[in-house]
Each structure stands twice: as structure tokens, then as C-alpha cells.
Design a protein around this motif. Sequence first.
Motif, PDB file in Angstrom:
ATOM      1  N   SER A  55       8.751  80.358  38.430  1.00  0.00           N
ATOM      2  CA  SER A  55       8.624  78.912  38.593  1.00  0.00           C
ATOM      3  C   SER A  55       8.577  78.541  40.063  1.00  0.00           C
ATOM      4  O   SER A  55       9.497  78.885  40.832  1.00  0.00           O
ATOM      5  CB  SER A  55       9.809  78.202  37.921  1.00  0.00           C
ATOM      6  OG  SER A  55       9.880  76.854  38.312  1.00  0.00           O
ATOM      7  N   SER A  56       7.527  77.826  40.485  1.00  0.00           N
ATOM      8  CA  SER A  56       7.423  77.414  41.873  1.00  0.00           C
ATOM      9  C   SER A  56       8.535  76.434  42.236  1.00  0.00           C
ATOM     10  O   SER A  56       9.066  76.456  43.349  1.00  0.00           O
ATOM     11  CB  SER A  56       6.058  76.768  42.134  1.00  0.00           C
ATOM     12  OG  SER A  56       5.867  75.629  41.301  1.00  0.00           O
ATOM     13  N   ARG A  57       8.914  75.589  41.291  1.00  0.00           N
ATOM     14  CA  ARG A  57       9.964  74.604  41.567  1.00  0.00           C
ATOM     15  C   ARG A  57      11.298  75.299  41.845  1.00  0.00           C
ATOM     16  O   ARG A  57      12.013  74.950  42.784  1.00  0.00           O
ATOM     17  CB  ARG A  57      10.114  73.649  40.383  1.00  0.00           C
ATOM     18  CG  ARG A  57      11.103  72.520  40.628  1.00  0.00           C
ATOM     19  CD  ARG A  57      11.357  71.724  39.341  1.00  0.00           C
ATOM     20  NE  ARG A  57      10.171  71.011  38.929  1.00  0.00           N
ATOM     21  CZ  ARG A  57       9.890  69.772  39.322  1.00  0.00           C
ATOM     22  NH1 ARG A  57      10.702  69.155  40.148  1.00  0.00           N
ATOM     23  NH2 ARG A  57       8.795  69.165  38.896  1.00  0.00           N
ATOM     24  N   ILE A  58      11.618  76.295  41.019  1.00  0.00           N
ATOM     25  CA  ILE A  58      12.867  77.031  41.222  1.00  0.00           C
ATOM     26  C   ILE A  58      12.815  77.824  42.522  1.00  0.00           C
ATOM     27  O   ILE A  58      13.785  77.862  43.282  1.00  0.00           O
ATOM     28  CB  ILE A  58      13.136  77.967  40.034  1.00  0.00           C
ATOM     29  CG1 ILE A  58      13.346  77.148  38.755  1.00  0.00           C
ATOM     30  CG2 ILE A  58      14.353  78.844  40.291  1.00  0.00           C
ATOM     31  CD1 ILE A  58      13.479  77.990  37.502  1.00  0.00           C
ATOM     32  N   ALA A  59      11.656  78.438  42.816  1.00  0.00           N
ATOM     33  CA  ALA A  59      11.509  79.210  44.046  1.00  0.00           C
ATOM     34  C   ALA A  59      11.714  78.326  45.272  1.00  0.00           C
ATOM     35  O   ALA A  59      12.392  78.714  46.233  1.00  0.00           O
ATOM     36  CB  ALA A  59      10.135  79.876  44.088  1.00  0.00           C
ATOM     37  N   ILE A  60      11.126  77.128  45.266  1.00  0.00           N
ATOM     38  CA  ILE A  60      11.280  76.200  46.390  1.00  0.00           C
ATOM     39  C   ILE A  60      12.749  75.830  46.571  1.00  0.00           C
ATOM     40  O   ILE A  60      13.267  75.784  47.690  1.00  0.00           O
ATOM     41  CB  ILE A  60      10.427  74.930  46.163  1.00  0.00           C
ATOM     42  CG1 ILE A  60       8.941  75.270  46.322  1.00  0.00           C
ATOM     43  CG2 ILE A  60      10.810  73.828  47.134  1.00  0.00           C
ATOM     44  CD1 ILE A  60       8.009  74.146  45.952  1.00  0.00           C
ATOM     45  N   THR A  61      13.430  75.586  45.463  1.00  0.00           N
ATOM     46  CA  THR A  61      14.847  75.238  45.535  1.00  0.00           C
ATOM     47  C   THR A  61      15.660  76.355  46.180  1.00  0.00           C
ATOM     48  O   THR A  61      16.476  76.124  47.072  1.00  0.00           O
ATOM     49  CB  THR A  61      15.396  74.964  44.117  1.00  0.00           C
ATOM     50  OG1 THR A  61      14.616  73.945  43.512  1.00  0.00           O
ATOM     51  CG2 THR A  61      16.853  74.524  44.172  1.00  0.00           C
ATOM     52  N   LEU A  62      15.423  77.589  45.745  1.00  0.00           N
ATOM     53  CA  LEU A  62      16.172  78.731  46.270  1.00  0.00           C
ATOM     54  C   LEU A  62      15.857  78.988  47.736  1.00  0.00           C
ATOM     55  O   LEU A  62      16.751  79.262  48.548  1.00  0.00           O
ATOM     56  CB  LEU A  62      15.872  79.971  45.431  1.00  0.00           C
ATOM     57  CG  LEU A  62      16.312  79.909  43.958  1.00  0.00           C
ATOM     58  CD1 LEU A  62      15.856  81.152  43.214  1.00  0.00           C
ATOM     59  CD2 LEU A  62      17.818  79.765  43.854  1.00  0.00           C
ATOM     60  N   VAL A  63      14.557  78.902  48.088  1.00  0.00           N
ATOM     61  CA  VAL A  63      14.161  79.120  49.484  1.00  0.00           C
ATOM     62  C   VAL A  63      14.779  78.054  50.383  1.00  0.00           C
ATOM     63  O   VAL A  63      15.276  78.336  51.475  1.00  0.00           O
ATOM     64  CB  VAL A  63      12.622  79.118  49.618  1.00  0.00           C
ATOM     65  CG1 VAL A  63      12.213  79.067  51.090  1.00  0.00           C
ATOM     66  CG2 VAL A  63      12.033  80.359  48.965  1.00  0.00           C
ATOM     67  N   ASN A  64      14.726  76.811  49.921  1.00  0.00           N
ATOM     68  CA  ASN A  64      15.285  75.712  50.700  1.00  0.00           C
ATOM     69  C   ASN A  64      16.748  75.944  51.027  1.00  0.00           C
ATOM     70  O   ASN A  64      17.190  75.811  52.169  1.00  0.00           O
ATOM     71  CB  ASN A  64      15.124  74.406  49.919  1.00  0.00           C
ATOM     72  CG  ASN A  64      15.674  73.208  50.671  1.00  0.00           C
ATOM     73  OD1 ASN A  64      15.244  72.923  51.771  1.00  0.00           O
ATOM     74  ND2 ASN A  64      16.624  72.523  50.068  1.00  0.00           N
ATOM     75  N   LYS A  65      17.512  76.333  50.034  1.00  0.00           N
ATOM     76  CA  LYS A  65      18.944  76.557  50.239  1.00  0.00           C
ATOM     77  C   LYS A  65      19.191  77.751  51.151  1.00  0.00           C
ATOM     78  O   LYS A  65      20.080  77.729  51.999  1.00  0.00           O
ATOM     79  CB  LYS A  65      19.636  76.753  48.879  1.00  0.00           C
ATOM     80  CG  LYS A  65      19.695  75.475  48.041  1.00  0.00           C
ATOM     81  CD  LYS A  65      20.451  75.693  46.758  1.00  0.00           C
ATOM     82  CE  LYS A  65      20.539  74.380  45.960  1.00  0.00           C
ATOM     83  NZ  LYS A  65      21.399  73.406  46.645  1.00  0.00           N
ATOM     84  N   PHE A  66      18.401  78.810  50.995  1.00  0.00           N
ATOM     85  CA  PHE A  66      18.597  79.998  51.824  1.00  0.00           C
ATOM     86  C   PHE A  66      18.259  79.721  53.287  1.00  0.00           C
ATOM     87  O   PHE A  66      19.025  80.078  54.195  1.00  0.00           O
ATOM     88  CB  PHE A  66      17.732  81.155  51.300  1.00  0.00           C
ATOM     89  CG  PHE A  66      17.864  82.408  52.127  1.00  0.00           C
ATOM     90  CD1 PHE A  66      18.927  83.275  51.919  1.00  0.00           C
ATOM     91  CD2 PHE A  66      16.945  82.715  53.121  1.00  0.00           C
ATOM     92  CE1 PHE A  66      19.063  84.428  52.684  1.00  0.00           C
ATOM     93  CE2 PHE A  66      17.072  83.864  53.881  1.00  0.00           C
ATOM     94  CZ  PHE A  66      18.138  84.723  53.664  1.00  0.00           C
ATOM     95  N   ILE A  67      17.120  79.081  53.535  1.00  0.00           N
ATOM     96  CA  ILE A  67      16.692  78.814  54.906  1.00  0.00           C
ATOM     97  C   ILE A  67      17.666  77.872  55.603  1.00  0.00           C
ATOM     98  O   ILE A  67      18.038  78.082  56.762  1.00  0.00           O
ATOM     99  CB  ILE A  67      15.265  78.229  54.942  1.00  0.00           C
ATOM    100  CG1 ILE A  67      14.262  79.246  54.387  1.00  0.00           C
ATOM    101  CG2 ILE A  67      14.874  77.823  56.353  1.00  0.00           C
ATOM    102  CD1 ILE A  67      14.189  80.546  55.152  1.00  0.00           C
ATOM    103  N   ASN A  68      18.084  76.824  54.911  1.00  0.00           N
ATOM    104  CA  ASN A  68      19.040  75.900  55.512  1.00  0.00           C
ATOM    105  C   ASN A  68      20.353  76.589  55.839  1.00  0.00           C
ATOM    106  O   ASN A  68      20.964  76.338  56.883  1.00  0.00           O
ATOM    107  CB  ASN A  68      19.292  74.713  54.577  1.00  0.00           C
ATOM    108  CG  ASN A  68      18.136  73.735  54.560  1.00  0.00           C
ATOM    109  OD1 ASN A  68      17.274  73.758  55.451  1.00  0.00           O
ATOM    110  ND2 ASN A  68      18.098  72.879  53.553  1.00  0.00           N
TER     111      ASN A  68
END
Length: 478
Positions: A55-68
Motif C-alpha cells: 500500500s502506497s498510503r501505508i508506505a508513505i506513513t512509515l517513511v514519514n515517521k522514519f525520516i522525521n
Amino acid sequence: MFLPVLQTVPQTGTPKIPYTFQRNGVYYLRVRIPKIIQENTNLPPIMRQSLQTKSSRIAITLVNKFINHLNDMRISLMAKSIQMNFASVMTFHDNGKPQSLTKYDSGNNKSDAENAIKHSVELEKLNIQHRVTDELVKLEEGGMRLSEAIEAYKDWKQKDTKKGKAKGLSDKAAKARYINFEILLLALGDKDIEAISGADIQSVISVLENMPIRNIKPYCDNKDLSVWVSAAKTREIPEDDLVSSKTVKEAFKDYQSLFSTFLTKTKFLLKSAPTAGLKVDFESQSYACFSNQQMKDVVDFWAKKEDSDYKWIILLGAYTGARRGDIFNLKLSSVRFDAACNRHYLFIEGGKTKAARRKVPIHNKLIAMGFLDFVTRLSTNRDLEQKLFKSFKTSHYITSKFRICLDSLSIPKINDELRRYSFHSLRHAVITEMASCNDYQLFQRVVGHKITKLGVSKIYTSEFKLEDYLPVIDCLDW
């Protein structure tokens, strides 16, 4: 950019997400770890990690949290490093120039001032780059939906391992368990997971408590789960047809696994789980034990019936105390003869526990009623590894049909202690009678209980012989 993106594999037909690439549709994180973080942690120069989702939505959520999180870590480490080099804390104007220059310990004011200005510029660049990163991987509006979270949970559950062995559920078990999530979706709708509250979960529990047992008529005739969820919301289901509190508790455990274990503690998509602090009371309604007279009534009732699978299932239960599943899974080859004691017996290959594998002598009354003749007729021209009783698709039908028999005998649904009568009550009556007449370890072995209080000397002797079990079975007189 603050955290440079490595070259990624093209993501054909799906949204392009920074810091990721795809393999077979699954998103993977790939990012270069800043040197200052490498020096203070055990992280490698390049981080590669499966996000375990398509899921692109889930991937974006996980990436966002990791990068921040990575950015916050770098800012903290750089600030700590700079503070260690300054004699005191330095403040800055909005344009990035020092508001007050702080002396270094070198004693050379000019050199220290130049270094301070350089540090202020670096800090300003750091802040700008951090803001750009936030916008680059900004979470899509609306957040993760409940349906997406459930699908991600299913993938994670199937891939979950324990001690090197797959811990994922079988297809059949998963289908049964995931019905709880269908009820969750139907009761709440496809909400943003962050909008789900403890009150929402309590409302779902209320729906579950008013759901019908769906393997009995008329509920088994309609497979549309939404019909029964709607009926549960308006409390249209008769009390006698409602699911047990154990079923509700098992569903709540599934919800705890989804929200607490997966979304909060594993994926960090929630700060706190909506199931936190909630409790579902579980009251196990234990089984009643038939009296000797009730056992005689049940046996007489079925002994007069024509041969059928159901007749012999009930009578075997009454004269062996075997569990419903033990009897249901008997094969034609399970009926055997022991020449040493001149007695037929049932060989139960396995069941609920390891102790379920055992030999059980066939009561002489069963033989007199014609059980062996029944087995002989069924065995003609048939593979002996086939099931002995083929009329029932699942063992649950045994319980539901047995209740009809009890009604015709005017045996109530519950006794004075509010314990319910069911097929399992046969086992209670058998064990009660065996325990009053026999050696403790012998009757434990016959009914498939784990043997307790076994003396050390007995451990070194051979297994009990079939003839040792004969008095245990023959004491049953109904």
C-alpha cells in the motif's frame, strides 16, 4: 536535501515515494544514514528495510515517521556536539547571524568568532533542510484507513515467525479469526485509525455480545454478515441464540493484537491503542453433569433408534467419556481387537492434548446393542482409513442436534447451579462414575487426561495394558 535519496528501482504504475524502491510490489526503505548518527549508533551507512506492505498510503506513513525520527536524531546529536564545543550556549538572529558571540576555549577571539559564525550557518541550513524533508514526505490527507490497517495486519500476521518457524495462521483458521475484523469494519465503518476511540471499541464489543451463533439455523442460511451486525445493533437476536462471552473475549484479543501490538508497538502508527485500558469480562458457563438416571434415559432413548451415525456417536460418548472431536475423527480402522484380553477397543490417534492418544475398551453393552455389526457393514468394500462417521461435516453439529434429544427427554438447559447440559455433560458423568470406582491414573488414561501423581517406579515400567482399563469401562452401568 538533508537526507539524500539513493537511486531507486522504478515504481511503475504506483506513486513514487522518496527513499523507497519496490520488489514484487512490496515497498522497501533505502536511505543513507548521516555520519553523525552512524558514529553514535550501530546503524549502517545505508539502511535497507522492507516496509512489509504494498500500500502506497501505508508506505508513505512509515517513511514519514522514519525520516522525521532520523532528522530529530541528527539535530539532537549536532546540537549536543556544538554545545560541547562552546563555552556557553550561543543564540542567533532570524537571519542566522550570531546574536552574541561566545568565546571558545582556544583563547583566540578572532578565530573563535569565525568558527561560531560558521556553526550558526550550519544550524540554519539544518533547520531549512528539515522543513523541506517534512513537506517532501508529507502524510496524505486523511491518514490510514481501518481497512488498510487490517490488510497490513493480515500480511504481517502471515509473515510473523517464532523461533524460526512460521507462526502465520492457516487459511481456514485465518478466515475464522478475520471475521472479527469484518464485524469491526461493519460496526465502525472505514474510519481513519487515529479517529478510533475507546468508546468506538466498546460499541463494537456491544455488537459482538449481541451477535448470533452463525452455525445454527436460521443464521447459517444467510451468509451476509452485515445483516446480523445490523440485527445485533438493534438487539433483535433472542438471548438463547447469542454467542458466548468466550467468543467476545477472543474477538477483543484480535482487536488488541491489531491496535496495540501491530499499529502501536510494531509500526508506531498510533501513539496509543484505543483498546488500552478496556476489559472484556469472560464468564465461562461450565457444563452440568448428568445424573445416573438422566444417563439411563439418554441411553434408552438412543438404543431404541435405528442405526445411524448419530445414534452411535451418542452411545459411544455415554460409554467411553470421549470428547466430541475424538469420536467425530474416528476411522473405520480405529475399531480394533486385542487378542490378549479378547476385547475390542477404540484406538484414538490424537485430539485436544498429547494425552488424547490412547486405547479405550468398547463396553460390552455397546457390543450387545450391535455397534460391531454396524462397523462391519460400513467397512464392506471401503477404505478402512475413511472416517467412521461421515454424516457430519463438523463436530459442532453433534452438539446442536444433541440438544433436541434432551428437549424430548425434558432435560432442562441448565441445572440449579446454572450450569448447562450439553454433549460434554456425558463426559462429566462418565468421569464422575469412573473416579468413584477406579484407580486414579487408570481412568485418567482412559478419558485422555494427563496422568498426575504417577509414582517414580511406574515411570520405569511398561505402559498400561488394555486389560488394565477393562474395569474402568465396565463400571459404567446405565
